[in-house]
Scaffold this active site. Structure first.
Site, PDB file in Angstrom:
ATOM      1  N   ASP A 112       0.592  -1.201  -0.076  1.00 38.26           N
ATOM      2  CA  ASP A 112      -0.110  -0.039   0.024  1.00 38.26           C
ATOM      3  C   ASP A 112       0.967   1.274   0.096  1.00 38.26           C
ATOM      4  OD1 ASP A 112      -2.775   1.516   0.595  1.00 38.26           O
ATOM      5  OD2 ASP A 112      -1.326   2.012   2.244  1.00 38.26           O
ATOM      6  N   GLU A 135       1.632  -0.470  -4.997  1.00 41.84           N
ATOM      7  CA  GLU A 135       0.695   0.680  -5.256  1.00 41.84           C
ATOM      8  C   GLU A 135       1.539   1.851  -5.520  1.00 41.84           C
ATOM      9  OE1 GLU A 135      -3.328   2.753  -3.547  1.00 41.84           O
ATOM     10  OE2 GLU A 135      -1.875   2.150  -2.121  1.00 41.84           O
TER      11      GLU A 135
END
Length: 712
Positions: free
Chosen positions: A349, A385
């Protein structure tokens, strides 16, 4: 009085050896550490941790064993202006805990480091209320587990189809999952769950965060919770709330059992991990673990005022991977999940935040260097990401080899193309693996994780049904979530009984899913999109642990039709290498004697010209994919061949007649599928070279070559 021995500085955390437990905690700036043991009735015993070796505070407690509940109280200066926030009134979770018993109970005691007057300066004085009753206890675990003959599937990237799902939401309402297992690791491991995944044909599940997480205080006040789980506090502990078997350490066995069951079905497990920030928020956030153990080591603090936190994540703080001990924590966590728990990979993330050495994103940061040289982690699936919220944080295409990336450009382009807002040039680049992003640094099409929808945003059904977000249940006055959805020209927003509108929405869903699954790269399907899952237009359901987010398994006719169509697409991709090549397409060789591996053409059957590509309003294009042209053999050195296909794309609002290319590409073609009519069977009709195919507005037709090329 419990006996305490010196113990050892490594390994960090609580380690049971069959006769007792070694406890070790890193803190560079603490002046004193107490280990707190809790009896079943909640009685607390504090043990002095007297040994300190290389900044590790450690002790050994003989007779201690699995199931022991513990925490720490760490002493030192409380001078926030210097970045120091030690407060022994606050019980702390072990950063290396492998099990944490549950959530914080903010009603039991004040967990915030300030008196509740709401002022920005309130944290300058320590809060002296003991919060042990509010803080979940860390648990000593028994690490043994019978893995039997478990083997990781080790699926090659070009054969991978990812399914993004939430452990709880996937089975919370599943009628064929035993009631006590619904919404749990055990539920995901159930026969019904695995049957759905295997029948669909996906090869990996990418699970939203399963690290132990804590709800934000403001959500508690609203009666909401952090459903997605991007609020980690235990990087080595599976979230207790997803365990059906209990939260006294049983969650670890249940998690491992889930991994084993998925592996038996040939399905890999990828974890969405959040090493960029923690649940402790900004300077006014709660003190749960890292903040009280050693704030200046674990967090990125503002250089000119270390009372405040650097925030590249939009959550109030940023973890500090520049510190070697924090980097070691991340690496120890990753290795634990791979070695001890057998997971197959990770999606990081806001990975750009981890790449920041001092301030700017550094492609060659220590984080990447350490992973690349690690003999374990360099062999698993690594997904970034590739953005954060800091300056220069959008880094799509800039991650190093070994890494794949969520390709946000792919998502945006494909949405815009099918809305009629993007031309064919950008569409073609994304469909063929985004070589402009990945080829120059030696990566291949599989560096691109292609997706149309993800947990963060509209579901596929909502994307084509809503022009505006509907996030009222989040209680933020509609300020949350993105505002980038644009009209799909379906005639009406939201629920409707208009048959024409419903048909167009269904067709657009099929267009997007088809595009995703015939694109070069690695497709990621948002869980539930295959059955038209809706969130009622909520495009930021992070705090909705309820029917808004949970999968609805009561499928209507539209859902069943979409499921069957998606299965068909996944099978098509699995059966034909031409849709999942390991190398970038080379295009037209200009040698008429050799068929190119790919050839783009206009509706009149002629090759696309520079002028055609430059047309901003071009919405129709055809693609020939040559199954005979593979520049590499299979694993045994044998030549690879496949069927050849024609892909006819029409994002225009009018129907278009396509003339098929010249005879050298093939003499007879049969329909494989069309998004206008999902019931059309492969081979239902054929068309000869230079014949015409009517491609309806906003649709795709795929043809397979059924007669050989005539040469000479």
């Amino acid at each position: 009085m419990t006996e305490v021995w010196p113990g050892a500085p490594f390994p960090l955390g609580a380690t049971w050896d069959g006769e007792g437990v070694n406890f070790s905690l890193f803190s560079e700036n603490a002046t004193r550490v107490e280990l707190c043991l809790f009896a079943p009735d909640g009685t607390e015993e504090r043990l002095e941790v007297a040994e300190r070796t290389n900044l590790h505070w450690h002790c050994y407690v003989p007779g201690c064993g699995p199931g022991t509940r513990y925490g720490y109280r760490v002493h030192g200066p409380y001078t926030p202006e210097d970045g120091l926030r030690f407060n022994p009134a606050k019980l702390l979770i072990d950063p290396y805990a492998k099990a944490i018993e549950g959530g914080v109970d903010p009603d039991a005691a004040n967990i915030l480091p300030y008196v509740p007057d709401g002022t920005d300066t309130a944290d300058l004085e320590p809060d002296d209320e003991d919060d042990a009753d509010a803080i979940p206890k860390s648990l000593v675990i028994d690490p043994t587990f019978d893995w039997e003959d478990d083997r990781r599937p080790r699926r090659p990237w070009n054969e991978t189809v990812i399914y993004e799902a939430h452990v709880k939401g996937f089975t919370r309402l599943h009628p064929d999952v035993r009631e006590d297992l619904q919404g749990t690791y055990g539920g995901l491991a159930s026969e019904a769950s695995i049957a759905h995944l295997t029948e669909l044909g996906v090869t990996a599940v990418e699970l939203l965060p399963i690290h132990h997480s804590i709800d934000e205080e403001f959500l508690h006040e609203k009666g909401l919770s952090n459903y997605w789980g991007y609020s980690s506090i235990g990087y080595l502990a599976p979230h207790a709330g997803y365990a059906a078997t209990g939260s006294d350490g049983e969650q670890i066995r249940e998690f491992k059992g889930m991994v084993k069951a998925l592996h038996r079905a040939g399905i890999e497990v990828i974890l969405d991990v959040v090493y960029n920030h923690t649940a402790e928020g900004n300077h006014l956030g709660p003190m749960l673990s890292f903040k009280g153990v050693d704030n200046t080591s674990y967090y990125r603090l503002m250089p000119d005022d270390p009372r405040y936190y650097m925030d590249f994540t939009g959550t109030g703080n940023s973890l500090n991977p520049v510190n070697p001990t924090v980097l070691r924590l991340i690496m120890d966590s990753l290795r634990y999940w791979v070695i001890d728990c057998h997971v197959d990979g990770f999606r990081f993330d806001l990975a750009s935040a981890l790449a920041r050495e001092l301030y700017d994103v550094d492609r060659l940061s220590a984080f990447f260097d350490v992973i690349h040289q690690d003999p374990v982690l360099s062999q698993v699936k690594l997904i970034a990401e590739p953005w954060d919220v800091g300056p220069g944080g959008y880094q799509v295409g800039n991650f190093p080899v070994l890494w794949t990336e969520w390709n946000g450009m792919y998502r945006d382009t494909m949405r815009d193309f099918w809305r009629g807002n993007a031309g064919v040039s950008e569409f073609a680049s994304r469909l063929t693996g985004s070589s402009d992003l990945y080829e120059s640094d030696g990566r291949s099409p599989v560096a691109s994780i292609n997706f149309i929808t993800a947990h963060d945003g509209f579901t596929l059904a909502d994307l084509t049904a809503y022009d505006q977000k509907h996030n009222e249940d989040n209680q933020e006055g509609g300020r949350d979530g993105t505002d980038d959805n644009r009209s799909w020209n379906c005639g009406v927003e939201g629920p409707t009984d208009d048959a024409e509108v419903l048909a167009l929405r269904a067709q657009q869903r099929r267009n997007l899913m088809t595009t995703l699954l015939v694109s070069q790269g690695v497709p990621m399907v948002l869980g539930g999109d295959e059955t038209c899952r809706t969130q009622g237009g909520n495009n930021n359901a992070w705090c909705q642990d309820n029917e808004i987010s949970w999968f609805d398994w009561d499928h209507d006719a539209a859902a069943r039709e979409m499921y069957a169509f998606t299965r068909r697409l996944v099978a098509l991709r699995r059966e034909h290498r031409v849709f999942r090549r390991r190398h970038f397409l080379q295009g037209d060789t200009r040698d008429s004697a050799v068929l190119p591996d790919a050839w783009w053409f206009r509706p009149d059957g002629r090759r696309m010209t520079t002028r055609d590509w430059d047309q901003a309003d071009g919405h129709t294009v055809g693609l020939f994919l040559n199954g005979e042209q593979f520049p590499y053999p299979d694993s045994r050195g044998r030549p690879i061949t496949d069927d050849s296909f024609l892909l006819l794309f029409n994002a225009h609002f009018d129907d278009v007649e396509f003339v098929l290319p010249a005879r050298r590409f093939g003499t007879t073609w049969a329909v494989e599928l069309t998004t206008v009519d999902p019931a059309v069977e492969p081979g239902a009709w054929t068309v000869p070279t230079r014949g015409t195919v009517a491609v309806a507005s906003r649709s795709i037709t795929i043809l397979k070559r059924v007669a050989p090329v005539r040469r000479g």
